[in-house]
Design an enzyme around this catalytic site. Structure first.
Site, PDB file in Angstrom:
ATOM      1  N   GLU A 177       1.059  -1.216  -0.026  1.00 31.19           N
ATOM      2  CA  GLU A 177       0.016  -0.017  -0.020  1.00 31.19           C
ATOM      3  C   GLU A 177       1.004   1.181  -0.020  1.00 31.19           C
ATOM      4  O   GLU A 177       1.812   1.378   0.872  1.00 31.19           O
ATOM      5  CB  GLU A 177      -0.699   0.094   1.283  1.00 31.19           C
ATOM      6  CG  GLU A 177      -1.880   1.503   1.474  1.00 31.19           C
ATOM      7  CD  GLU A 177      -2.886   0.995   2.679  1.00 31.19           C
ATOM      8  OE1 GLU A 177      -2.805   0.343   3.271  1.00 31.19           O
ATOM      9  OE2 GLU A 177      -2.922   2.287   3.106  1.00 31.19           O
ATOM     10  N   GLU A 182      -2.635  11.348   3.569  1.00 28.86           N
ATOM     11  CA  GLU A 182      -3.621  11.046   4.363  1.00 28.86           C
ATOM     12  C   GLU A 182      -3.804  12.437   5.390  1.00 28.86           C
ATOM     13  O   GLU A 182      -2.658  12.948   5.837  1.00 28.86           O
ATOM     14  CB  GLU A 182      -3.558   9.789   5.403  1.00 28.86           C
ATOM     15  CG  GLU A 182      -3.503   8.449   4.382  1.00 28.86           C
ATOM     16  CD  GLU A 182      -3.629   7.374   5.238  1.00 28.86           C
ATOM     17  OE1 GLU A 182      -4.542   6.620   5.765  1.00 28.86           O
ATOM     18  OE2 GLU A 182      -2.152   7.048   5.715  1.00 28.86           O
TER      19      GLU A 182
END
Length: 433
Positions: A177, A182
C-alpha cells in the site's frame, strides 16, 4: 507518529486484474542458437506505431453538475469498514461522489442514513464515498498526483492512496500500500505519506509527515499531493516540495513490494481508530474536493536507472543476438560474456535498454509467445516493463506477462518471449550490477 490499521478493501475480486497462474510455455521447438558474436541481424519485425500510454491516467472531472464519475476510469465501492472501526457507509452512484460542473469531483460526508444502511456497530450514522481504479487502470512507476482540497473537523479522514493490484490473490499487506496523502481532522495543518507491506503494516508503516508553514490548515486551499515512483524508490511531495524518500534500505531487511502494478483510490472516511470519531465540534456535511488526478511517465528512451546484466535460466544472461543494433534483432539467452550486448539499463521511465535501444514486445503483441526484440525507443506500451527485484520478474505492463525463455531451454541462442507469469525458473531474472 500514528498510522492507521488497514482500511478494508471491500473489492469484488472480479474487478481486480486476473491472478497470475501457471500456463505451460510454447511447445514449439527451439531454433538453432544464434552466436553471441554473429554479425548479421534478422529482418526486423515492425514495432507498434501508436504510442500506447498504458501507464498514463488523467481525470479532470469535466461534466454536468451532479453527474457521477466516469465509470470507465473509476468504480464505486459500497459498504462499511469494520477493519478501522470507521463510522461511514460508502454509497453507490452519485449519492456522495458527484461532479460539481466546475471541473471537480466532490466527495461528501454527511450525517445521515437515508437508506437505513447497517454498519458493523448497528445502524450507520454517516454516509460518504470511496472510488478506485481496479480493473480500469493500474500503473507501475511514474509521477502520481492529485490536486485536492481536504475537509476539516474532528473525525474527518481523507486519503489518496494505492494498493497492489494482486491484493485479490495474496491479500494485504503482502500486496503493498502506498499512501500518497492522508489527513486526520485533529491535525489540520499536517498530512502523512506512508508505505505498508509485509512486516510494516498498520501502525508500523514506514512514512513521514509534512506540515504547512505557520500552521495553516490544508482545508483552506487546494494543494497538490504527489509521489515520484521509480524502481526501488518512492519520493513524496506537497506542492512540489519533497519531504521524504524511501528505498528498500529503509525497511530493515523486510520485503519491498512496490515494483509492480498498483491501482488508485480516493476516499473520505468518517471516524476510526486513527482520527477518532466526530464530536460536537464537527460540522456536517464535509467535502473532499478533487480538482484532478494524474499519472505521468517519461516517454524518452534514456530515463536513467540501474545498469547491469540480467541473469536468468542456468545463470545465463539476457543478450542481444550478435550485438546487432538493427530494429528487430532478437533478444535471447546466452552465456554471460561481459559484452555491451548484455549490459541492460532498467530505467526509471519503465524501459529496459541495451546498445542505445529498448527491449520491445514485437508488433506490440500481448499474446503468449510474442517474441521479444530490440527496437528504437519510442514510448509505446510494447516497451513498458516493470522489474521486480524481490520476485525477479520482468513484466511487460500492457500484456501483464513475464519475460520468458522459450521452452525453458538453457541453450545459448534460445529466444525470449512474453508469457503468462508462472513463477518458473525460465521467467526469473536477477539484475547484477
Amino acid at each position: 507518529m500514528r498510522h492507521h490499521p488497514f482500511r478494508g478493501t471491500a473489492l469484488a475480486v472480479a474487478a481486480l486484474t486476473a491472478a497470475l497462474s501457471w500456463t505451460p510455455g510454447s511447445a514449439a521447438a527451439a531454433p538453432d542458437p544464434v552466436p553471441a558474436s554473429a554479425a548479421a541481424a534478422p529482418d526486423p519485425v515492425p514495432a507498434s506505431t501508436a504510442a500506447v500510454q498504458a501507464v498514463t491516467f488523467e481525470d479532470t472531472f469535466d461534466g454536468a453538475a451532479g453527474s457521477a464519475v466516469d465509470g470507465s476510469k473509476w468504480q464505486i465501492e459500497t459498504g462499511d469498514n469494520v477493519a478501522n472501526h470507521e463510522r461511514q457507509y460508502y454509497t453507490a452512484g452519485n449519492a456522495n461522489a458527484a461532479l460539481n460542473g466546475q471541473g471537480q469531483l466532490v466527495i461528501t460526508a454527511r450525517r445521515e442514513n437515508p437508506g437505513n444502511y447497517q454498519c458493523w456497530y448497528g445502524r450507520c450514522e454517516y454516509t460518504s464515498a470511496r472510488l478506485n481504479t481496479a480493473g480500469r487502470f493500474t500503473t507501475t512507476y511514474g509521477h502520481v498526483e492529485a490536486r485536492l482540497k481536504v475537509p476539516r473537523g474532528q473525525g474527518m479522514w481523507p486519503a489518496f492512496w494505492m494498493l497492489g493490484n494482486d491484493i485479490g490473490d495474496i491479500g494485504w499487506p503482502a500486496s503493498g500500500e502506498i499512501d500518497v496523502m492522508e489527513n486526520v481532522g485533529f491535525e489540520p495543518s499536517t498530512v502523512h505519506g506512508t508505505l505498508h507491506g509485509p512486516g510494516y503494516s498498520g501502525s508500523g508503516g514506514i512514512g513521514a509527515a509534512y506540515s504547512l508553514p505557520g500552521g495553516r490548515p490544508f482545508a483552506d486551499a487546494f494543494h497538490t499531493f504527489a509521489v515520484d515512483w521509480a524502481p526501488d524508490a518512492i519520493t513524496w511531495s506537497v506542492d512540489g516540495t519533497v519531504y521524504q524518500r524511501r528505498t528498500p534500505a529503509d525497511l530493515g531487511g523486510r520485503q519491498w513490494v512496490f515494483n509492480k502494478p498498483f491501482f488508485l483510490i480516493l476516499n473520505l472516511a468518517v471516524g476510526g481508530y486513527w482520527p477518532g470519531d466526530p464530536d460536537g465540534s464537527t460540522v456536517f456535511p464535509q467535502q473532499l474536493v478533487v480538482d484532478h488526478v494524474r499519472v505521468t511517465t517519461s516517454d524518452s528512451g534514456g530515463g536513467g536507472g540501474t545498469t547491469g546484466t540480467l541473469r536468468g535460466l542456468s545463470g545465463k544472461c539476457l543478450d542481444v543476438a550478435g550485438a546487432a543494433t538493427a530494429n528487430g534483432t532478437p533478444v535471447q539467452l546466452h552465456t554471460c560474456n561481459g559484452s555491451a550486448a548484455q549490459r541492460w539499463t532498467v530505467g526509471t521511465d519503465g524501459t529496459v535498454r541495451a546498445l542505445g535501444k529498448c527491449l520491445d514486445a514485437a508488433a506490440a503483441g500481448t499474446a503468449d509467445g510474442t517474441r521479444v526484440q530490440l527496437w528504437d525507443c519510442n514510448g509505446t506500451g510494447a516497451q513498458r516493463w516493470a522489474y521486480n527485484a524481490s520476485s525477479n520478474d520482468v513484466v511487460n505492463l500492457p500484456a501483464n506477462k513475464c519475460l520468458d525463455v522459450l521452452d525453458n531451454n538453457p541453450a545459448d541462442g534460445t529466444p525470449t518471449q512474453i508469457w503468462t507469469c508462472s513463477g518458473g525458473a525460465n521467467q526469473k531474472w536477477s539484475l547484477v550490477t
